[in-house]
Motif scaffolding. Structure first.
Motif, PDB file in Angstrom:
ATOM      1  N   LEU A  21       0.826  -1.201   0.000  1.00 30.67           N
ATOM      2  CA  LEU A  21       0.000   0.000   0.000  1.00 30.67           C
ATOM      3  C   LEU A  21       0.863   1.254   0.000  1.00 30.67           C
ATOM      4  O   LEU A  21       0.597   2.213  -0.752  1.00 30.67           O
ATOM      5  N   VAL A  22       1.905   1.254   0.821  1.00 28.96           N
ATOM      6  CA  VAL A  22       2.802   2.405   0.876  1.00 28.96           C
ATOM      7  C   VAL A  22       3.567   2.560  -0.435  1.00 28.96           C
ATOM      8  O   VAL A  22       3.702   3.670  -0.969  1.00 28.96           O
ATOM      9  N   ALA A  23       4.059   1.439  -0.970  1.00 28.35           N
ATOM     10  CA  ALA A  23       4.898   1.487  -2.170  1.00 28.35           C
ATOM     11  C   ALA A  23       4.134   1.915  -3.411  1.00 28.35           C
ATOM     12  O   ALA A  23       4.668   2.654  -4.256  1.00 28.35           O
ATOM     13  N   PHE A  24       2.893   1.475  -3.533  1.00 31.27           N
ATOM     14  CA  PHE A  24       2.161   1.712  -4.776  1.00 31.27           C
ATOM     15  C   PHE A  24       1.034   2.738  -4.647  1.00 31.27           C
ATOM     16  O   PHE A  24       0.391   3.063  -5.648  1.00 31.27           O
ATOM     17  N   THR A  25       0.780   3.244  -3.448  1.00 33.99           N
ATOM     18  CA  THR A  25      -0.274   4.241  -3.269  1.00 33.99           C
ATOM     19  C   THR A  25       0.251   5.500  -2.585  1.00 33.99           C
ATOM     20  O   THR A  25       0.206   6.598  -3.153  1.00 33.99           O
ATOM     21  N   HIS A  26       0.740   5.367  -1.364  1.00 35.45           N
ATOM     22  CA  HIS A  26       1.143   6.532  -0.585  1.00 35.45           C
ATOM     23  C   HIS A  26       2.407   7.188  -1.144  1.00 35.45           C
ATOM     24  O   HIS A  26       2.458   8.417  -1.276  1.00 35.45           O
ATOM     25  N   TYR A  27       3.405   6.376  -1.471  1.00 37.23           N
ATOM     26  CA  TYR A  27       4.644   6.959  -2.007  1.00 37.23           C
ATOM     27  C   TYR A  27       4.422   7.663  -3.347  1.00 37.23           C
ATOM     28  O   TYR A  27       4.891   8.794  -3.531  1.00 37.23           O
ATOM     29  N   PRO A  28       3.723   7.044  -4.318  1.00 36.87           N
ATOM     30  CA  PRO A  28       3.469   7.786  -5.571  1.00 36.87           C
ATOM     31  C   PRO A  28       2.695   9.075  -5.354  1.00 36.87           C
ATOM     32  O   PRO A  28       2.965  10.089  -6.020  1.00 36.87           O
ATOM     33  N   ALA A  29       1.710   9.053  -4.427  1.00 37.22           N
ATOM     34  CA  ALA A  29       0.945  10.274  -4.169  1.00 37.22           C
ATOM     35  C   ALA A  29       1.838  11.357  -3.577  1.00 37.22           C
ATOM     36  O   ALA A  29       1.762  12.536  -3.965  1.00 37.22           O
ATOM     37  N   LEU A  30       2.699  10.977  -2.628  1.00 40.22           N
ATOM     38  CA  LEU A  30       3.619  11.951  -2.038  1.00 40.22           C
ATOM     39  C   LEU A  30       4.627  12.444  -3.069  1.00 40.22           C
ATOM     40  O   LEU A  30       4.949  13.645  -3.111  1.00 40.22           O
TER      41      LEU A  30
END
Length: 291
Positions: A21-30
């Motif tokens: 979730l962090v790698a493919f959602t939160h990090y790209p959004a940030l």
């Protein structure tokens, strides 16, 4: 020892999906948020910090305004219609009519088809002069319509395709919700003299609201992330009449190679979806009845 092993296994099972979730959602959004404050660099000219310049460009982008209007019209037209159609189909296949198994398969079949395959099927359907839609119009004495080549009908034609594909998936959720409603509630309403229509609106619909919240949020996200059908069927035309927000992001980022402005548009889309999802939860969740 067994307790420690259980905690360790639980941590591993949580760590893997959270990492994805962090790698493919939160990090790209940030990353998109950070890139929106820089200009578009190249191998000869490194990018530099420009502050809110990209966001000022948003306010001056006339094409973006048309794309946003298209996206909101698309969402308003597809989400309620897909939900209403899904509820109707769920009620139909949950009844005691014959061949309900075949009906479930028929309603769910469009969902199983790949997006590109669906787009190509409807390309033949909408083909002016020779398509099935034109043949039906000619059969009743009406002239053929270039559904995808007219600014008046291109967006509506895309909406029809989306509802046709998504309603079957939403039907499954509503079917599961209908089958979980206790029958004694309906029986009690019948003893009080309520008819089928009143039972549906006073007993069934309130118990379907949690499912409606889930379906509405997913349908809204699907409405703003549509890109496959547009690439295959219209490429946003004619005159940007069928261009939606995610397709515009795709066009700016990979067509014009403007990664900084593409990141800014991505931030805009995330903010819009967040606001709309929060509004849906605020409006619908207050009246939801959970079992």
């Amino acid at each position: 020892m067994n307790m420690r092993l259980s905690y360790g296994m639980g941590f591993i099972l949580l760590f893997i999906p959270c990492s994805l979730l962090v790698a493919f959602t939160h990090y790209p959004a940030l990353k998109a948020l950070l890139n929106s404050f820089w200009n578009n660099g190249s191998s000869f000219r490194p990018s530099r910090f420009v502050g809110l310049d990209n966001y000022e460009t948003l306010l001056e982008d006339d094409k973006l305004m048309q794309v946003l209007i298209n996206s909101f019209i698309y969402a308003i037209g597809t989400v309620p219609l897909a939900i209403a159609l899904a509820i109707g189909m769920a009620l139909l296949v949950n009844s005691k009519l014959p061949a309900t198994g075949l009906m479930r398969l028929s309603f769910f079949l469009p969902t199983m088809l790949p997006m590109v395959a669906v787009a190509n099927i409807w390309l033949f359907f909408y083909a002016p002069g020779i398509g099935l839609a034109s043949q039906l119009l000619n059969a009743v004495g009406l002239p053929s319509i270039n559904f995808l080549g007219s600014t008046d009908t291109s967006l509506v034609s895309m909406m029809v395709v989306a509802v046709w594909k998504e309603a079957g998936l939403f039907m499954i959720f509503y079917l599961a919700a209908l089958q979980s409603i206790p029958t004694n509630l309906k029986d009690a309403a019948r003893l009080e003299g309520a008819g089928s229509v009143r039972i549906f609106f006073t007993v069934v619909m309130p118990l379907l609201r949690p499912t409606t919240i889930f379906v509405a949020v997913n349908a809204l996200i699907n409405a703003f992330r549509l890109v496959d059908h547009i690439v295959v069927m219209t490429r946003g035309g004619p005159s940007n009449s069928s261009s939606l927000l995610l397709y515009y992001i795709y066009e700016v980022t990979f067509g014009f190679r403007d990664f900084a402005y593409g990141a800014t548009l991505t931030v805009l889309m995330v903010v819009i979806l967040g606001i709309l999802a929060a509004f849906q939860f605020w409006v619908l969740d207050r009246k939801a009845h959970y079992q």
